[in-house]
Every structure is written in structure tokens, then in C-alpha cells.
Design a protein around this motif. Sequence first.
Motif, PDB file in Angstrom:
ATOM      1  N   GLU A 132     -14.840  -0.059 -51.946  1.00  0.00           N
ATOM      2  CA  GLU A 132     -15.738  -0.648 -52.936  1.00  0.00           C
ATOM      3  C   GLU A 132     -15.718  -2.179 -52.835  1.00  0.00           C
ATOM      4  OE1 GLU A 132     -14.126   0.907 -56.492  1.00  0.00           O
ATOM      5  OE2 GLU A 132     -14.929   2.932 -56.207  1.00  0.00           O
ATOM      6  N   GLY A 133     -14.526  -2.739 -52.686  1.00  0.00           N
ATOM      7  CA  GLY A 133     -14.418  -4.186 -52.565  1.00  0.00           C
ATOM      8  C   GLY A 133     -15.071  -4.721 -51.301  1.00  0.00           C
ATOM      9  N   ASP A 156      -7.512   2.728 -44.654  1.00  0.00           N
ATOM     10  CA  ASP A 156      -8.598   3.449 -43.982  1.00  0.00           C
ATOM     11  C   ASP A 156      -9.966   3.237 -44.642  1.00  0.00           C
ATOM     12  OD1 ASP A 156      -6.589   4.274 -42.347  1.00  0.00           O
ATOM     13  OD2 ASP A 156      -6.908   6.426 -42.613  1.00  0.00           O
ATOM     14  N   PRO A 157     -10.078   3.277 -45.974  1.00  0.00           N
ATOM     15  CA  PRO A 157     -11.389   3.000 -46.573  1.00  0.00           C
ATOM     16  C   PRO A 157     -11.893   1.598 -46.250  1.00  0.00           C
ATOM     17  CG  PRO A 157      -9.963   4.082 -48.164  1.00  0.00           C
ATOM     18  CD  PRO A 157      -9.108   3.710 -47.004  1.00  0.00           C
ATOM     19  N   GLY A 158     -10.981   0.617 -46.219  1.00  0.00           N
ATOM     20  CA  GLY A 158     -11.394  -0.735 -45.853  1.00  0.00           C
ATOM     21  C   GLY A 158     -11.844  -0.812 -44.411  1.00  0.00           C
ATOM     22  N   LEU A 159     -11.119  -0.130 -43.523  1.00  0.00           N
ATOM     23  CA  LEU A 159     -11.485  -0.119 -42.109  1.00  0.00           C
ATOM     24  C   LEU A 159     -12.822   0.583 -41.880  1.00  0.00           C
ATOM     25  CD1 LEU A 159      -8.044   0.698 -40.441  1.00  0.00           C
ATOM     26  CD2 LEU A 159      -9.321  -1.453 -40.282  1.00  0.00           C
ATOM     27  N   LYS A 187     -10.857   8.842 -35.519  1.00  0.00           N
ATOM     28  CA  LYS A 187     -11.621   9.731 -34.627  1.00  0.00           C
ATOM     29  C   LYS A 187     -12.088  10.966 -35.394  1.00  0.00           C
ATOM     30  CE  LYS A 187      -9.647   8.453 -30.142  1.00  0.00           C
ATOM     31  NZ  LYS A 187      -8.802   8.898 -28.994  1.00  0.00           N
ATOM     32  N   GLU A 188     -11.188  11.494 -36.219  1.00  0.00           N
ATOM     33  CA  GLU A 188     -11.557  12.663 -37.029  1.00  0.00           C
ATOM     34  C   GLU A 188     -12.664  12.316 -38.019  1.00  0.00           C
ATOM     35  OE1 GLU A 188      -8.091  14.183 -38.915  1.00  0.00           O
ATOM     36  OE2 GLU A 188      -7.112  14.768 -37.040  1.00  0.00           O
ATOM     37  N   ALA A 189     -12.709  11.046 -38.423  1.00  0.00           N
ATOM     38  CA  ALA A 189     -13.748  10.608 -39.354  1.00  0.00           C
ATOM     39  C   ALA A 189     -15.071  10.336 -38.654  1.00  0.00           C
ATOM     40  CB  ALA A 189     -13.288   9.348 -40.096  1.00  0.00           C
ATOM     41  N   GLY A 190     -15.091  10.449 -37.309  1.00  0.00           N
ATOM     42  CA  GLY A 190     -16.346  10.322 -36.579  1.00  0.00           C
ATOM     43  C   GLY A 190     -16.550   9.018 -35.833  1.00  0.00           C
TER      44      GLY A 190
END
Length: 236
Positions: A132-133, A156-159, A187-190
Motif C-alpha cells: 500500500e505504501g 515481498d509485497p514491497g518487492l 517465481k511462484e508469484a509469476g
Amino acid sequence: MKRDTLERLRDSQQKKVPVALATDLASGDETLIFHDQSVGSLGENSDFLDQARRSLQDDKSGIINFEGRDIFIHVFNPPLRMAIVGAVHIAQPLSRMATVAGYDVIVIDPRQSFATTERFPGVQIIDEWPDEGMKKIDPDRRTAVVTLTHDPKLDDPGLTVALNSPAFYIGSLGSRKTHASRVDRLKEAGFSEDDINRIHGPVGLNLRAVSPAEIAVSILAEITATLHAREETTAA
């Protein structure tokens, strides 16, 4: 300055797009130089574009002599920014050093006991989840992103947002083993291998740094080297 040139400059500044105005001091010919395109007759020469884009990358206005012509390069860059995910010990000296180096620093951490004005005086603090930030600051080509928490729930969310942006630098703290696990998750996140290779991990130059301040020096050094690295720019 021509009216259409002025309007394009204003539009670029509003959108935080780096641009340089090249003006032939003899003829008055004007050319706008962007990272991936140019508008004007001077942009027809690839050698000139390389020089102009180098000025843009180094944030350095001035006169260059090209084929006997004096051309003034006026750089209009948005400010350098550094988004630090994780209000940890290393973030404190890094935020101070980066500010001295000319960066607008933003610290992102939902843990309000860490992200305080007492620990980070004079620095913008966003006490929200990193995704969000990061979306709020909207990283551009003049933004460096550093994640420091070691916690996948925060890093991970920031990346994810950083990798979907044109940020010129992305770095993540952690050992090689930690980074290997991070790569597997992304990688698993695409994300593709090229995407993931944008991440400097472990973060920082190998200076054998030990203390938080020394690690901060290594991070800022790597960011500086990346900022001024020669880019392959072929578009006219």
C-alpha cells in the motif's frame, strides 16, 4: 522556448518523467530528449542522443560541443527518491546518508513502534503495509527501493510493487540462502527470471561491512553505481 516545447516539458514534469531540453545556441533548434524517445531534429543523430542521455542520467546540465555546434543541455529530472521498506537499525544510518546524497527518503513500515519520527527525524514515514505504501509513492525511474526486514510478509509485497515499476534500483537485505528462497517465492508469484534479476540480493557492494552504518554505506554505494551506470539506449 517554443510553446509546444514548453507544454511538453510541463506535461513531463507533472508526470515525473525525466527529460532534457537540447538547444542549439546558434540556430535555436530545440529537441526534447527522453529515455526512450526524442522530439526534434537533433534527436536524429544517435551519437548526440548518447551524450544527451548521459547528461540526463547524471542529472547534469551544461554546454556540449557536438560536431562544431554548441548545444545547451538543460536537464529536467524529478527528485531522486529512496523507499526503504523496514524501519530497522540499518534503515537509520541509510536514511541519513541518503538524505545527504540528495534523496528524498521514505520509510515504509506498518509497525508504528519502529517507524517513529524520533528514530527517523526529517524523513517521510508511511506506517502502512509495504504494498500500500509503495503504491502511494508510485516508484519512477528516479526511485531506489530497498527492503530490509528479512520478513517475507513485509518485503515481498514491497518487492512486488517495485518489480512492476521502472525503479532504477531494487535491493533486498539477506543472505544468499535467504535470497534464494525469495527468488523461489517470486517465481511462484509469476515473475520472470529477468524481472527477478533486477533485485540486488544480497543488497549492497561487497565491502565486508559488519555494522549497520557500514552496511548502509555498501547499500548507498551500490545504488550510486547503479544510478550512474551506462545504459543501453537505442530508441530515437
